[in-house]
Design an enzyme around this catalytic site. Structure first.
Site, PDB file in Angstrom:
ATOM      1  CG  HIS A  10     -34.376  43.922  18.019  1.00 32.92           C
ATOM      2  ND1 HIS A  10     -33.543  42.877  17.696  1.00 32.92           N
ATOM      3  CD2 HIS A  10     -33.598  45.029  17.965  1.00 32.92           C
ATOM      4  CE1 HIS A  10     -32.326  43.331  17.468  1.00 32.92           C
ATOM      5  NE2 HIS A  10     -32.336  44.645  17.618  1.00 32.92           N
ATOM      6  CG  ASP A  46     -34.820  39.739  16.807  1.00 27.17           C
ATOM      7  OD1 ASP A  46     -35.663  40.506  16.303  1.00 27.17           O
ATOM      8  OD2 ASP A  46     -33.748  40.128  17.317  1.00 27.17           O
ATOM      9  CB  SER A  70     -30.066  44.905  15.582  1.00 22.84           C
ATOM     10  OG  SER A  70     -29.484  44.792  16.844  1.00 22.84           O
TER      11      SER A  70
END
Length: 257
Positions: free
Chosen positions: A66, A108, A201
């Protein structure tokens, strides 16, 4: 599974914005300069830090799928982002998992191919990855690190921060979330004030010196696009790297994702 369907929609929309990329380390400490030498900062085309990552081979950095928004450079070799003494390398290619759609659907995970190989030294090292599927023990102590805010409404930081988190069992995690995407690990965020939030992230969950997870998502403050970093009521969620060993090996051997 209504709760899972709801957060799939929320995160699919939320993670499209740069303001919600990444995760910040909450209630952690500044990482020592001689530790976690595999950590990478992933920058966009304007040179802004977007996500974390970690060096897994001489020319590959692992991060979250992402994070794939105008990524251009990787920074290695220094925990202090404003320092001039760091290695900046252009990204030559990106290998996003082919099944990835949004964070709520799982998969992810992404590899960034560097434009030139990196030589390990006293400031840059690789981190080990699982070589087969594995299961972590509940309450196992691990670490997560990243650059960013130190609380929900705070500002990003320039120095790498790290915090200890405990693994949360999959049954408890599913119950708290009302369902989960496939191939994930839960650690921190629930029944604690330690974990990650928006801002970094793609960073690793490290257990016993091995990268076993990739920071993926946590919950939001109601009616906002801010992660609830102070006292979350659901666990933090990571991609389980051990479930993607074969995919990683194919790319190492020169195949596409």
């Amino acid at each position: 599974m209504f709760a899972l369907q709801s957060f799939v929609v929320i995160y699919a929309l939320t993670f499209l914005g740069q303001n919600v990329l990444g995760s910040e380390i909450i209630n952690g400490q500044i990482a020592p300069d001689n530790e976690m030498l595999y950590m990478a900062s992933v920058l966009d085309c304007n040179g802004y830090h977007i996500c974390g990552g970690f060096l897994v081979s001489e020319n590959l950095v692992m991060t979250a799928a992402h994070c794939d928004l105008n990524l251009r450079y990787v920074v290695l070799g220094n925990h202090h982002l404003r320092s001039a003494n760091k290695l900046v390398i252009q990204i030559a290619d990106k290998y996003k998992h082919p099944y990835y759609q949004d964070v709520g659907s799982g998969y992810d995970i992404m590899l960034l191919k560097l434009s030139r190989p990196v030589q390990t030294c006293n400031t840059i090292q690789f981190i080990r990855l699982p070589f087969r599927e594995m299961t972590l023990n509940e309450n196992e102590k691990c670490q997560v690190a990243g650059w960013g805010k130190i609380n929900t409404y705070g500002n990003v930081v320039d120095n790498l921060r790290v915090v200890d988190v405990s693994v949360i069992g999959p049954q408890v995690c599913r119950e708290r979330w009302g369902g989960l995407p496939p191939n994930v690990i839960c650690a921190g965020g629930y029944n604690t004030n330690k974990g990650f939030c928006q801002g970094d992230s793609g960073g690793p969950l490290v257990c016993k010196g091995m990268a076993v997870g990739i920071v993926s998502f946590n919950n939001l403050l109601p009616g906002t696009e801010l992660g609830n970093c102070n006292y979350p009521d659901v666990p933090n969620v990571y991609t389980d790297i051990s479930k993607y060993v074969n995919w990683f090996r194919r790319i190492l051997q020169g195949g596409k994702s």
